[in-house]
Motif scaffolding. Structure first.
Motif, mmCIF file in Angstrom:
data_model
loop_
_atom_site.group_PDB
_atom_site.id
_atom_site.type_symbol
_atom_site.label_atom_id
_atom_site.label_comp_id
_atom_site.label_asym_id
_atom_site.label_seq_id
_atom_site.Cartn_x
_atom_site.Cartn_y
_atom_site.Cartn_z
ATOM 1 N N MET A 90 0.841 -1.200 0.000
ATOM 2 C CA MET A 90 0.000 0.000 0.000
ATOM 3 C C MET A 90 0.875 1.247 0.000
ATOM 4 S SD MET A 90 -3.320 -0.842 2.416
ATOM 5 C CE MET A 90 -2.444 -1.778 3.659
ATOM 6 N N PRO A 91 0.393 2.331 -0.613
ATOM 7 C CA PRO A 91 1.201 3.552 -0.697
ATOM 8 C C PRO A 91 1.343 4.246 0.655
ATOM 9 C CG PRO A 91 -0.997 3.900 -1.625
ATOM 10 C CD PRO A 91 -0.890 2.435 -1.331
ATOM 11 N N GLU A 92 2.387 5.082 0.748
ATOM 12 C CA GLU A 92 2.636 5.871 1.960
ATOM 13 C C GLU A 92 2.688 7.346 1.604
ATOM 14 O OE1 GLU A 92 5.825 4.587 4.435
ATOM 15 O OE2 GLU A 92 5.532 2.456 3.963
ATOM 16 N N ILE A 124 -4.249 13.283 -1.596
ATOM 17 C CA ILE A 124 -5.321 12.297 -1.494
ATOM 18 C C ILE A 124 -6.144 12.614 -0.248
ATOM 19 C CG2 ILE A 124 -5.912 9.839 -1.460
ATOM 20 C CD1 ILE A 124 -4.175 10.623 -3.858
ATOM 21 N N GLN A 125 -7.446 12.810 -0.413
ATOM 22 C CA GLN A 125 -8.336 13.082 0.721
ATOM 23 C C GLN A 125 -8.715 11.759 1.374
ATOM 24 O OE1 GLN A 125 -11.767 16.036 0.605
ATOM 25 N NE2 GLN A 125 -12.911 14.119 0.719
ATOM 26 N N CYS A 126 -8.335 11.592 2.648
ATOM 27 C CA CYS A 126 -8.539 10.311 3.328
ATOM 28 C C CYS A 126 -9.368 10.470 4.595
ATOM 29 C CB CYS A 126 -7.186 9.699 3.717
ATOM 30 S SG CYS A 126 -6.126 9.227 2.344
ATOM 31 N N VAL A 174 0.336 5.043 6.131
ATOM 32 C CA VAL A 174 0.051 4.076 5.066
ATOM 33 C C VAL A 174 -1.431 4.218 4.744
ATOM 34 C CG1 VAL A 174 -0.005 1.648 4.423
ATOM 35 C CG2 VAL A 174 1.825 2.506 5.922
ATOM 36 N N PHE A 175 -1.767 4.347 3.459
ATOM 37 C CA PHE A 175 -3.175 4.526 3.115
ATOM 38 C C PHE A 175 -3.574 3.597 1.977
ATOM 39 C CE2 PHE A 175 -0.911 7.406 0.327
ATOM 40 C CZ PHE A 175 -1.617 7.381 -0.881
ATOM 41 N N GLN A 176 -4.859 3.383 1.899
ATOM 42 C CA GLN A 176 -5.429 2.570 0.825
ATOM 43 C C GLN A 176 -6.223 3.500 -0.077
ATOM 44 O OE1 GLN A 176 -8.044 -0.528 2.170
ATOM 45 N NE2 GLN A 176 -8.137 -1.541 0.184
ATOM 46 N N ALA A 177 -5.824 3.589 -1.330
ATOM 47 C CA ALA A 177 -6.480 4.511 -2.256
ATOM 48 C C ALA A 177 -7.745 3.878 -2.831
ATOM 49 C CB ALA A 177 -5.522 4.898 -3.374
ATOM 50 N N GLU A 178 -8.858 4.621 -2.761
ATOM 51 C CA GLU A 178 -10.104 4.180 -3.391
ATOM 52 C C GLU A 178 -10.109 4.569 -4.871
ATOM 53 O OE1 GLU A 178 -12.959 2.618 -1.448
ATOM 54 O OE2 GLU A 178 -11.016 2.177 -0.510
ATOM 55 N N ASN A 179 -9.513 5.741 -5.140
ATOM 56 C CA ASN A 179 -9.353 6.236 -6.508
ATOM 57 C C ASN A 179 -8.221 7.256 -6.488
ATOM 58 O OD1 ASN A 179 -10.559 8.790 -5.668
ATOM 59 N ND2 ASN A 179 -12.527 7.702 -5.734
ATOM 60 N N GLY A 229 -9.206 8.049 -0.251
ATOM 61 C CA GLY A 229 -8.716 6.807 0.316
ATOM 62 C C GLY A 229 -8.957 6.736 1.812
ATOM 63 N N TYR A 230 -8.366 5.709 2.438
ATOM 64 C CA TYR A 230 -8.487 5.503 3.873
ATOM 65 C C TYR A 230 -7.092 5.331 4.468
ATOM 66 C CZ TYR A 230 -13.519 4.704 3.466
ATOM 67 O OH TYR A 230 -14.863 4.856 3.240
ATOM 68 N N ILE A 231 -6.858 5.986 5.626
ATOM 69 C CA ILE A 231 -5.593 5.796 6.340
ATOM 70 C C ILE A 231 -5.658 4.472 7.075
ATOM 71 C CG2 ILE A 231 -4.131 6.649 8.216
ATOM 72 C CD1 ILE A 231 -4.946 9.475 7.408
ATOM 73 N N MET A 232 -4.676 3.615 6.825
ATOM 74 C CA MET A 232 -4.653 2.280 7.403
ATOM 75 C C MET A 232 -3.698 2.175 8.598
ATOM 76 S SD MET A 232 -6.818 1.060 5.324
ATOM 77 C CE MET A 232 -6.838 -0.675 5.759
ATOM 78 N N GLU A 233 -2.623 2.994 8.575
ATOM 79 C CA GLU A 233 -1.602 2.875 9.624
ATOM 80 C C GLU A 233 -0.887 4.205 9.787
ATOM 81 O OE1 GLU A 233 2.601 0.453 10.446
ATOM 82 O OE2 GLU A 233 1.307 -0.133 8.760
ATOM 83 N N VAL A 234 -0.603 4.569 11.026
ATOM 84 C CA VAL A 234 0.201 5.753 11.340
ATOM 85 C C VAL A 234 1.573 5.278 11.796
ATOM 86 C CG1 VAL A 234 0.456 7.768 12.837
ATOM 87 C CG2 VAL A 234 -1.811 7.136 11.973
ATOM 88 N N ARG A 235 2.621 5.708 11.096
ATOM 89 C CA ARG A 235 3.982 5.316 11.457
ATOM 90 C C ARG A 235 4.396 5.948 12.796
ATOM 91 N NH1 ARG A 235 4.826 0.853 8.496
ATOM 92 N NH2 ARG A 235 5.191 1.219 6.265
ATOM 93 N N GLU A 236 5.394 5.361 13.427
ATOM 94 C CA GLU A 236 5.867 5.863 14.718
ATOM 95 C C GLU A 236 6.351 7.311 14.582
ATOM 96 O OE1 GLU A 236 9.066 4.712 18.246
ATOM 97 O OE2 GLU A 236 8.841 3.409 16.482
ATOM 98 N N ARG A 237 5.973 8.140 15.542
ATOM 99 C CA ARG A 237 6.341 9.557 15.527
ATOM 100 C C ARG A 237 7.643 9.786 16.284
ATOM 101 N NH1 ARG A 237 0.259 10.732 17.595
ATOM 102 N NH2 ARG A 237 -0.780 10.673 15.552
ATOM 103 N N LYS A 238 8.410 10.789 15.834
ATOM 104 C CA LYS A 238 9.607 11.149 16.604
ATOM 105 C C LYS A 238 9.263 12.187 17.675
ATOM 106 C CE LYS A 238 11.517 14.669 13.446
ATOM 107 N NZ LYS A 238 12.698 15.008 12.627
#
Length: 293
Positions: free
Chosen positions: A1-3, A23-25, A45-50, A54-63
């Motif tokens: 999935m794209p990031e 991309i509006q998620c 990490v998001f899943q694109a509908e078009n 899309g939908y945000i699937m995962e938030v990476r660890e923040r610093k």
């Protein structure tokens, strides 16, 4: 999935920058269940509908992350303070510096509106700027009106996420308009009755300037030391932290302890008196804080 990176959050939507496209998620329900709120600045990490949604699937660890304004992964805070209108305040600057230091974010002090100063005011600002430089802070002296000193900001912005912070009315939006004139951000004059500006920024958004991203935010709505413990405060004052290594007692709070190297440095003017006084006042504020349960 794209990031991608969240560059704006508004009304339940997250606008993710990916390969130059926005991309509006929406966030998946799992975030609410796990009490995770995606923030501007998050790598996701998001899943694109078009092509556009899309939908945000995962938030990476923040610093790092700030609560007010809500933003994550900040590289530096550009603390914008006016020389006059409103008047330069070392106590307010030191409150900002403590919060930024505590969050492990590099500060850059930018003093604006130098075109409005008289000679005495100008010399006072130069003296303050040099004192903060002696501590180790980068200080820029600028004017949005004449654009003097603005070029000095550009190298600091490159390839970083920066947050503009400061009380309202000091000229944050004016600075951004000079850095990127096509933004045409709304600015407000100072209220002569209140001596401060009205808020003109309503939401957090990352704005592309050169190869950097700048968050124009509604400002720090809270400057309270809600998370800082008394023993941690000294480390938010770099010059006090340095001198404290020579204190006799490891747990020295630099108030009434014997053989305190920090108090000795204040006496010998190695630490400016007003910075030490702010430390003392902030420490008392932390000690007086009501416990949270």
């Amino acid at each position: 999935m794209p990031e991608g990176k969240i560059v704006k959050a508004l009304s339940g939507f997250y606008y993710v920058l990916h390969d130059g496209q926005i991309i509006q998620c929406r966030g998946r329900g799992v975030f609410r269940k796990n009490k995770i709120t995606p923030l501007v600045g998050d790598e996701v990490v998001f899943q694109a509908e078009n092509d556009r949604e899309g939908y945000i699937m995962e938030v990476r660890e923040r610093k790092n992350e700030l609560v007010r304004p809500p933003i994550a992964n900040v590289d530096q805070a550009i603390l914008v303070f006016s020389a006059v209108e409103p008047s330069f305040s070392t106590v307010l600057l030191d409150r900002f510096l403590v919060l930024v230091e505590y969050n492990h974010i590099k500060p850059l002090i930018c003093i604006t509106k130098m075109d409005l100063t008289n000679e005495d005011e100008k010399q006072a600002i130069i003296k303050y700027a040099n004192q903060y430089r002696d501590i180790g802070y980068e200080v820029l002296i600028t004017s949005s009106e004449t654009e003097a000193g603005i070029d000095g900001l550009n190298p600091h912005i490159e390839n970083k996420i920066s947050v503009f912070a400061g009380q309202s009315g000091v000229g944050k939006s004016s600075l951004l308009n000079v850095l990127r004139p096509d933004l045409d951000l709304k600015t407000n004059k100072i209220s002569t009755h209140l001596g401060r500006g009205k808020h003109t920024t309503r939401h957090v958004e990352l704005i592309s300037i050169g190869n950097g991203l700048i968050a124009d935010t509604p400002g720090f709505s809270s400057l309270e030391f809600t998370s800082i413990e008394a023993e941690e405060l000294a480390f938010c004052f770099p010059e006090i932290a340095r001198e404290s290594e020579s204190c006799k007692f490891r747990a020295c709070l630099h108030i009434s302890e014997p053989k305190c190297a920090v108090k000795a440095a204040v006496e010998s003017q190695g630490i400016t008196h007003y910075r030490y006084q702010h430390y003392v006042d902030f420490l008392q504020e932390i000690k007086d804080r009501k416990p949270r349960y």
